[in-house]
Structures are given as C-alpha cells and as structure tokens.
Design an enzyme around this catalytic site. Structure first.
Site, mmCIF file in Angstrom:
data_model
loop_
_atom_site.group_PDB
_atom_site.id
_atom_site.type_symbol
_atom_site.label_atom_id
_atom_site.label_comp_id
_atom_site.label_asym_id
_atom_site.label_seq_id
_atom_site.Cartn_x
_atom_site.Cartn_y
_atom_site.Cartn_z
ATOM 1 N N GLN A 191 0.838 -1.201 0.000
ATOM 2 C CA GLN A 191 0.000 0.000 0.000
ATOM 3 C C GLN A 191 0.874 1.253 0.000
ATOM 4 O OE1 GLN A 191 -2.751 -2.143 3.246
ATOM 5 N NE2 GLN A 191 -3.276 0.007 3.049
ATOM 6 N N PHE A 222 -6.094 -4.069 3.360
ATOM 7 C CA PHE A 222 -6.827 -3.824 4.610
ATOM 8 C C PHE A 222 -5.961 -3.206 5.693
ATOM 9 C CE2 PHE A 222 -8.764 -7.615 2.542
ATOM 10 C CZ PHE A 222 -9.931 -7.002 2.116
ATOM 11 N N GLU A 226 0.243 -1.620 4.626
ATOM 12 C CA GLU A 226 0.605 -0.195 4.702
ATOM 13 C C GLU A 226 2.078 -0.078 5.091
ATOM 14 O OE1 GLU A 226 -2.106 2.384 6.852
ATOM 15 O OE2 GLU A 226 -0.554 3.918 7.110
ATOM 16 N N ARG A 304 -5.342 7.591 16.745
ATOM 17 C CA ARG A 304 -6.687 7.553 16.176
ATOM 18 C C ARG A 304 -7.684 6.957 17.179
ATOM 19 N NH1 ARG A 304 -9.453 8.486 11.333
ATOM 20 N NH2 ARG A 304 -7.693 8.939 10.007
ATOM 21 N N ARG A 336 -7.973 -1.666 8.761
ATOM 22 C CA ARG A 336 -9.223 -0.937 8.486
ATOM 23 C C ARG A 336 -9.860 -0.340 9.745
ATOM 24 N NH1 ARG A 336 -13.168 -3.768 4.074
ATOM 25 N NH2 ARG A 336 -13.872 -1.887 3.021
ATOM 26 N N PHE A 338 -8.051 1.539 11.861
ATOM 27 C CA PHE A 338 -6.800 2.103 12.380
ATOM 28 C C PHE A 338 -6.917 2.601 13.824
ATOM 29 C CE2 PHE A 338 -3.104 5.098 11.917
ATOM 30 C CZ PHE A 338 -2.231 4.261 11.256
ATOM 31 N N ALA A 503 -6.098 5.376 5.257
ATOM 32 C CA ALA A 503 -6.888 6.404 5.927
ATOM 33 C C ALA A 503 -8.175 6.745 5.161
ATOM 34 C CB ALA A 503 -6.051 7.661 6.177
ATOM 35 N N GLU A 706 -13.089 2.809 5.243
ATOM 36 C CA GLU A 706 -13.034 2.274 6.600
ATOM 37 C C GLU A 706 -14.290 2.472 7.454
ATOM 38 O OE1 GLU A 706 -9.326 4.590 7.075
ATOM 39 O OE2 GLU A 706 -8.668 2.869 8.233
HETATM 40 N N1 MTE Z 1 -11.486 -2.786 0.051
HETATM 41 C C1 MTE Z 1 -10.950 -3.895 -0.511
HETATM 42 N N2 MTE Z 1 -11.678 -4.585 -1.383
HETATM 43 N N3 MTE Z 1 -9.683 -4.306 -0.200
HETATM 44 C C2 MTE Z 1 -8.913 -3.635 0.710
HETATM 45 O O1 MTE Z 1 -7.778 -4.032 0.983
HETATM 46 N N4 MTE Z 1 -8.787 -1.734 2.275
HETATM 47 C C3 MTE Z 1 -9.550 -0.837 3.124
HETATM 48 C C4 MTE Z 1 -10.581 -0.064 2.296
HETATM 49 N N5 MTE Z 1 -11.317 -0.948 1.466
HETATM 50 C C5 MTE Z 1 -9.467 -2.477 1.339
HETATM 51 C C6 MTE Z 1 -10.767 -2.070 0.953
HETATM 52 C C7 MTE Z 1 -8.736 0.119 3.848
HETATM 53 S S1 MTE Z 1 -7.962 -0.386 5.247
HETATM 54 C C8 MTE Z 1 -8.602 1.417 3.434
HETATM 55 S S2 MTE Z 1 -7.707 2.522 4.322
HETATM 56 C C9 MTE Z 1 -9.245 1.905 2.209
HETATM 57 O O2 MTE Z 1 -9.902 0.875 1.505
HETATM 58 C C10 MTE Z 1 -8.171 2.548 1.334
HETATM 59 O O3 MTE Z 1 -8.646 2.951 0.127
HETATM 60 P P1 MTE Z 1 -9.324 4.397 -0.089
HETATM 61 O O4 MTE Z 1 -8.489 5.360 0.647
HETATM 62 O O5 MTE Z 1 -9.289 4.511 -1.534
HETATM 63 O O6 MTE Z 1 -10.686 4.271 0.500
HETATM 64 N N1 LUZ Z 2 -2.649 5.461 8.335
HETATM 65 C C1 LUZ Z 2 -1.917 6.486 8.783
HETATM 66 C C2 LUZ Z 2 -3.969 5.405 8.527
HETATM 67 O O1 LUZ Z 2 -0.704 6.489 8.611
HETATM 68 N N2 LUZ Z 2 -2.544 7.500 9.399
HETATM 69 C C3 LUZ Z 2 -3.873 7.529 9.624
HETATM 70 O O2 LUZ Z 2 -4.398 8.476 10.202
HETATM 71 C C4 LUZ Z 2 -4.629 6.428 9.186
HETATM 72 N N3 LUZ Z 2 -5.937 6.366 9.404
HETATM 73 C C5 LUZ Z 2 -6.618 5.317 8.997
HETATM 74 C C6 LUZ Z 2 -5.970 4.295 8.363
HETATM 75 N N4 LUZ Z 2 -4.646 4.339 8.124
HETATM 76 MO MO1 MOS Z 3 -6.326 1.368 5.876
HETATM 77 S S1 MOS Z 3 -6.088 0.638 7.780
HETATM 78 O O1 MOS Z 3 -5.877 2.949 6.256
HETATM 79 O O2 MOS Z 3 -4.968 0.736 5.141
#
Ligand code: MTE
Ligand code: LUZ
Ligand code: MOS
Length: 750
Positions: A191, A222, A226, A304, A336, A338, A503, A706
């Site tokens: 990520q 998910f 990251e 968070r 997801r 966080f 995030a 999330e």
């Molecule tokens: N959806 C799918 N299908 N697969 C994933 O790994 N990750 C989630 C969410 N939805 C995820 C997902 C998480 S942890 C985050 S932070 C957001 O997608 C990140 O993408 P966005 O910032 O485009 O919403």
């Molecule tokens: N990652 C991060 C995150 O580095 N900072 C954030 O505030 C955050 N919030 C949600 C998911 N990932």
């Molecule tokens: Mo999502 S926990 O911010 O990858």
C-alpha cells in the site's frame, strides 16, 4: 463507470505480483524466522543449509551495506535480528535458492540456539512491567474530575477487544530485478510504494532514485500492507544488490500468518458519568494497546483511538489516555479503522454498562447524546455538517425501529429456546491522515497524440476500486469515452513521494490531484478548440468525445483537438499536486482540526440466538450511510458491505490466540474463523443518505473505505441483548469477539 477491474478479475486475467513474468536467472527467497518469542541468539549454524545443492546464499544483518533498520515512525525494528529476538516469527536470515522448494528444505536445516528471556503477550502485563513503545498520549476536554462529582450515575468497567488477521487473499510478496549501474526495480504488493523505496534505499545504503517501485494492484491490503509489505521487498532487494540477479519472494500463508502483525488487541478501563436525563457528562478511558515488539504504526493507531473515543456522541468532559504497550508479539499494525474501532467499542461498552445498571435500553442513552452541529470533539475540532442525528432518525424511521423492537420483545416473551436481540450503532469517522503532513498526493496525466489518455497517481488499487474512481474524475472532465482512458500502475518514478494508500483518503487526495491536472489540460484544449471554431474558450465544453459550443454539438472531435494541439506544440502532459487545506493539529496541546470532514451513519442490527447451542444468526443489518454525493454507488455500497462483514467478523468470530510463550495458535483457517456466506447477515440494506457532501471529498463523494467497518460493533451488542433476554443474571461482559463459546457460557452463568 463500471469497475474497470471486473472483467479481468472475473476471467482470472488480472495481474498480481505472483503473475508477472520473471527473468530466466531469477532466484527465490525465503525468510528464516525466530522459533522463540524472546531471547538472546547464542548461535545460528547455517553450514548444512548453505551446503545444500541449489542454495545460492544466506543473508543476515552482517550483509547489509546500509542500515539494519526498517522502523517507519520510530527506528526500533531491525530488518534481520542481530543478537536478540523479540517475537516468534521475527526475521533472522534470508535464504536465496534456485527454487522455493530448495529454500524451504534449507530453512529446515538451520540450527539455532536461543537463551530464552521472559515473554510478555498481553498489554496489561506490559503495563505492569513498564514495557512501552513510547510515552502515553492524552486528550482532554473540560474537567472530568469535577464533573463526576456532580453526576447522578457513575459506572466503571473493563473491556477487551481482540486482534484481527488481515487475511488478504494475496499474501505478502515481491519481485526484485537488478537494472544497470546498481539500480533496481521492485514490484511489490504494498500500500506504500514510497515507504518500500525509502526503506530499501536506507537498508541498501543507496539513494532513492536508484530504486523504482511498481505496484500493479493488491489482492487486498486492509492496512496489512501499509507498513508490513516493506520488509519482504527490502530483504529481496538486499539479495539482489549483492547477487546481481532477480529475486522473487512470495510468502506462503503459514509464514504470512506467523510473521506479520495484526489489528491491535486493546484492554481498556472506562469510567462514565451521566445525569438523571441520561446525558453523558463525563467519560474517562485508559486504553492499553498491545503494540507488539516494535512500534510499526502503533503510535499513529493509538492516536486515532483517542480521536474516536467518543464516537458520534458529544461529551463535555473527556479524559482519554493511551499506552502503546510493548509485548513479544509480532508488531501489530494498521487494520481498516486504524484504532478507531477499538476506541468506539469502549464507549459503546460504557453506554451498555450504564444502561444495564440504570435498567433502561442502551438505545435511550445513545439517542440522548448524539453529536450536534458545532459541538466540540475532545481534540478541539468543531463538528460541522453533522449527520449523527439525521442518519439515526432516518434509520429509525425507514427501518421502523419501534416495530422491530416490539417484534423482538414479543418474540422473546413467546420463545424460550431462541431469543432475539437488537442494537443500534451510530458511527462518526474522521477523514484525513491524523498526521497532517501526510495529506497530499500527485497525479500525472498524459494525453497521447491519438487522443487516448494515461492516468498515473499515487493511489494503490487493492480492491476498493480507487482506480475506477480516478478514471471517473478524468472522464467527467474530458468528456471522453471510458475506452480512451487507462490507469497506469502505481510507480515511484512517475509519481514520487507518495503517502500510503490508507486512511480512506486515497480517492480524495489523489482524485483532487487528477482533477487539478485534468482541469489544467482542459484549459489548454479549450483554447485550441476555440481557435478552430472561432469562439471564446469559455464557451467550449467536451462531451461524448466531441466539442460542444454553448452546449451545442459541433463537428469537431476530441481527437481532432488533440491533433491540432500537437501541431501547435501545446503540452499534453500535466502534473498536479494536492494538499488538503484547512487541517492542522498541535501535538503539544493535543488540539486542532485534524480532519477534512467526518463520515456518519447508523446501523440497526437484529440477530436470533440459539440458546441451547450459543450460536446465532444475523437476521438483518439495516444501514443509513452518509455518502455525501456518491460518485459510484455500486462501488461505495460494495465497500459498506465488505467493511461490515469484516467488522462483524472481528466482533463475533475471529479469535486470535497466542500461547503464553508467544506462539501463534490460530495459525490456520481451521482455528481462525472468518465470516463465510453462512455467517453473513441474511439481509443487508444500505440506504444512502444523500447529503451535501463536502468540498474536500472528491466530487463531494465522501470517503467510504473504513468507516462502515464499525457498524459491525452493533452485532456484539445485539447478541448481548439476546443473551440478557435469556439470562437475566448475566453480568455484561465486554470481551470481544463474542464467539458462540463465550455466548454459551454467558447463557448459563448463574
Ligand atoms: N477494500 C478492498 N476490497 N480491499 C482492501 O484491501 N482496504 C480498506 C478499504 N477498502 C481495502 C478495501 C482500507 S484499510 C482502506 S484505508 C481503504 O480501503 C483505502 O482505500 P481508499 O483510501 O481509496 O478508501
Ligand atoms: N494510516 C496512517 C492510517 O498512517 N494515518 C492515519 O491516520 C490512518 N488512518 C486510517 C488508516 N490508516
Ligand atoms: Mo487502511 S487501515 O488505512 O490501510
């Protein structure tokens, strides 16, 4: 726009790291990791392993030319252990061989002697022993001490929420190739491509420009990729640097489960005070986060938790503290939500405890304390465009909560062996990286001379369909058909210095950059077209691959304008940078305005409990969700459904277990249960609450990745409601997941 990946996904043609063509001279890597959770490494004997036919070389920390350090926030994590190990599964060495099978054989031949040291597996124990990652943090609003003294009710309690395995379908992995002059290309399932590039540069002791990181897409992240996709890519990179041959490393599921961190388990202690009219006056929490053996993202996750400790309620006096407790588990990491879900579980537990003690329904307290316009969060941000009450009321009306409640009550009067339970779960989730400097992104757009377009951003596609959203932004501005648009892989040489895809802010940040770049290109194209048509540039628009003047179709095609732009030597490439305005946060005061906006929603969950077996079925989850103006309702509802299932899994069945020696027991899917179709909610209704949206959300379409995970918390309390209906003596417990085993014990406790 239809999800641009659906066609290749369905046909099995989508490319992941394991699918890319590797060079003929490629080798295969495998990590040798610690078989103990804590101890001094007395001796490692690699002779037999190294002598095995087909083993090329075994790398340890001694081979590193740069720094043996991969810690992102705090430099407290070696790539390979030196003389101590701090968790079971900690990488010690890296075997590179002609095949994966040989590497595996070699791994079994390595002999290690470890002098064991005491193992800490729980946050509580770590706190008692003073074992912390960093200093604790506290948020404070008003004065809880004086407020508690004036409360009519004060209750205290303890909660535990367990960790959660990411279980991305695609395990961690990478493929690294040497290029010319000591440069290398890393393909990684990450990520955070920039994090991989930066860390590899540090460990290899070379500048970042010598490393290109490319990400096609992820089979799920998910949060688990990251930060924790980095070590594997860096290990392979070290090997490539020294061998000058490509190295591929894909973790098998067992290794992935054992070596990677998960959602943080939390032990928390709350105190809640209410007045007679059920207004929450004061709330205190001490959160003990089980951070694992190194910081990883724990400090940011802890932060968070504090931001979301009051969920979607207004509480005038708040004092919350979080301790990141250092234990001998794999460093826990982003998942997801966080840290937000862990915080929200505690306030919901506190409200449940208060309601139970007062002898009323939890819903009454929730409803009496919902956040209103201009209320302050404990961190000083003033809540605006608040949808807490609106989503609550809409859910209550549209899904007829009164009738549902009556049906449940009637059912419970008339049935003894099965009981029903119901809960309402409101959510409020802040959008932006809480670390303000991370809120920026870039996009690079090429319009090719035939009129087709390539879009590059820093966004990583991991199933959330961010790539589709990026193309939608470009398509709407250019007015061209979808087949003219292509989304490029995420690559550090095209878009540099990116924040990770995380995030929930990726579509907002990168989408805004795409919007800016496309608008700049559009301005140039309007000029070109205006000269062709002898009209003013502002009268020109593009629709259906054609130029329109004052809304009327002309004979000039998009392609013709692009061809003309080429003749006039107009730049058809544009790069744009977006940084979220307004947001700020002062960590010395723990006050500020860290979020661009909040996402709200309310879920009503009803369940049926089998009181003989302790098993339960989720009858329905009815959700009213604040999408703003959803730019793609199909994708967004998919995100709500997926996050909900994941949240329910965390709260009900996904039970991570380590033994007291720090060994992962739930190390396979026969012991670690995730929701399947049989445990999914029988009905999920998602009702979009069309709100104004927020100008900082891309196309006013609010972030959705999330926030809906936290609707899953409602299931815990719906089950609790049913348990209580069966066993009046049940003393409420806040110990998630609420597995059927725990439910059964609760049903028959005296
Ligand atoms: N959806 C799918 N299908 N697969 C994933 O790994 N990750 C989630 C969410 N939805 C995820 C997902 C998480 S942890 C985050 S932070 C957001 O997608 C990140 O993408 P966005 O910032 O485009 O919403
Ligand atoms: N990652 C991060 C995150 O580095 N900072 C954030 O505030 C955050 N919030 C949600 C998911 N990932
Ligand atoms: Mo999502 S926990 O911010 O990858």
């Amino acid at each position: 726009m239809k999800n641009i990946d659906s066609y290749t996904h369905l046909r099995g043609e989508s490319l992941f790291v394991d699918d890319i063509m590797i060079r003929q001279d490629a080798l295969f890597g495998l990590c040798f990791d610690s078989p103990k959770a804590h101890g001094k490494i007395k001796k490692v004997d690699y002779t037999k392993a190294a002598a095995l036919q087909g083993v090329v070389r075994i790398f340890t920390y001694k081979d590193i030319l740069g720094e043996n350090q991969i810690g992102g926030i705090i430099p407290d994590e070696p790539l390979w252990a030196e003389d101590e190990v701090h968790f079971w599964g900690q990488p010690i060495a890296f075997i590179v061989a002609e095949s994966e099978a040989i590497a595996k054989k070699a791994r079994a031949l390595i002999c290690i002697e470890i002098e064991e040291l005491p193992v800490i597996t729980t946050a509580k124990e770590a706190k008692e022993k003073g074992s912390f990652i960093n200093a604790p943090r506290s948020f404070e609003l008003g004065n809880t001490k004086t407020s508690f003294a004036n409360c009519d009710y004060v209750f205290e309690g303890e909660t535990f929420s367990n960790g959660q395995e990411h279980l991305y379908l695609e395990t961690q992995g990478c493929y690294v190739e040497p290029k010319e002059n000591g440069t290398l290309k890393i393909t990684s399932s990450t990520q955070g491509p920039t994090q991989v590039q930066k860390t590899a540069a540090k460990v290899l002791g070379i500048p970042m420009h010598k490393i290109e990181v490319d990400v096609i897409r992820l089979g799920g992240g998910f949060g688990g990729k990251e930060d924790q996709a980095t070590p594997w890519a860096v290990m392979a990179a070290v090997a490539v640097q020294l061998l000058n041959r490509p190295v591929k490393y894909i973790l098998n599921r067992h290794d992935d489960l054992r070596m990677t961190g998960k959602r943080h388990p939390y032990n928390s202690f709350f105190k809640i005070g209410l007045s007679k009219d059920l207004k929450i006056q004061a709330f205190e929490v001490e959160f003990l986060q089980n951070s694992g053996a190194a910081a990883d993202l724990s400090p940011a996750i802890a932060e968070r938790t504090l931001f979301h400790a009051t969920n979607s309620y207004f509480i005038p006096n708040v004092h919350t503290t979080v301790f990141s407790c250092k234990t001998n588990l794999p460093p826990n990491t982003a998942f997801r939500g966080f840290g937000g879900p862990q915080g929200m579980y505690v306030i919901e537990s506190a409200i449940a405890a208060a309601a139970d003690n007062i002898g009323i329904d939890k819903i009454n307290i929730q409803e009496a304390n919902l956040l209103k316009e201009n209320d302050s969060f404990s961190y000083g941000q003033i809540a605006t465009e608040v949808q807490a009450e609106k989503t609550w009321k809409t859910a209550k009306e549209k899904f007829d909560l009164k009738t549902l409640q009556k049906e449940v009550a009637d059912y419970n009067t008339n049935n003894h062996q099965t009981k029903k339970g119901i809960s309402v779960m409101p959510i409020a989730f802040g959008i932006s990286f809480t670390n303000t400097p991370m809120n920026h992104a870039r996009a690079l757009i090429h319009i090719y001379q035939d009129g087709s377009v390539g879009v590059s951003t820093g966004a990583v596609e991991m199933g959330q369909s961010v790539n589709t959203k990026m193309l939608q932004v470009a398509q709407d501005i250019f007015g061209i058909s979808a087949d003219k648009l292509k989304l490029e892989s995420t690559n550090t040489t095209r878009v540099a210095n990116t924040s990770p895809t995380a995030a929930s802010a990726t579509a907002d940040l990168n989408g805004k950059a795409v919007e800016m770049a496309c608008n700049n290109l559009m301005e140039r194209l309007q000029k070109v077209a205006s000269k062709l048509l002898y009209v003013k540039p502002e009268n020109i628009t593009f629709q259906n691959d054609t130029v329109f003047v004052d809304g009327k179709k002309t004979m000039i095609s998009w392609e013709a304008v692009i061809a003309q732009a080429m003749l006039e030597r107009v730049a058809l490439t544009e790069n744009a940078h977006y940084a979220t305005p307004i947001i700020h946060f002062d960590k010395t005061k723990e006050k500020g305005h860290p979020f661009a906006y909040h996402v709200y929603g309310t879920a009503i969950t009803s369940i049926t409990l089998d009181c003989l077996r302790g098993t339960y079925e989720i009858d329905a989850v009815n959700i009213v969700h604040d999408f703003g103006k959803s730019m793609n309702l199909g994708i967004d509802i998919g995100q709500v459904e997926g996050a909900l299932a994941q949240g329910i899994g965390w709260m009900t069945m996904e039970e991570i277990a380590y033994d007291t020696n720090g060994k992962l027991l739930s190390n396979t899917l026969s012991t670690y249960k995730v929701p399947d179709i049989f445990s999914a909610a029988k009905k999920v209704n998602v009702l979009p609450l069309e709100t104004e949206g927020n100008p900082m959300a891309i196309k006013k379409s609010k972030a959705v990745g999330e926030p809906p995970l936290m609707y899953g918390i409602g299931t815990y309390f719906a089950i609790q409601h049913a348990v209580k209906a069966f066993n009046k003596n049940h003393k409420l417990q806040f110990n998630s997941p609420f597995t059927p085993e725990k439910v059964l014990m609760s049903l028959y406790e005296k």
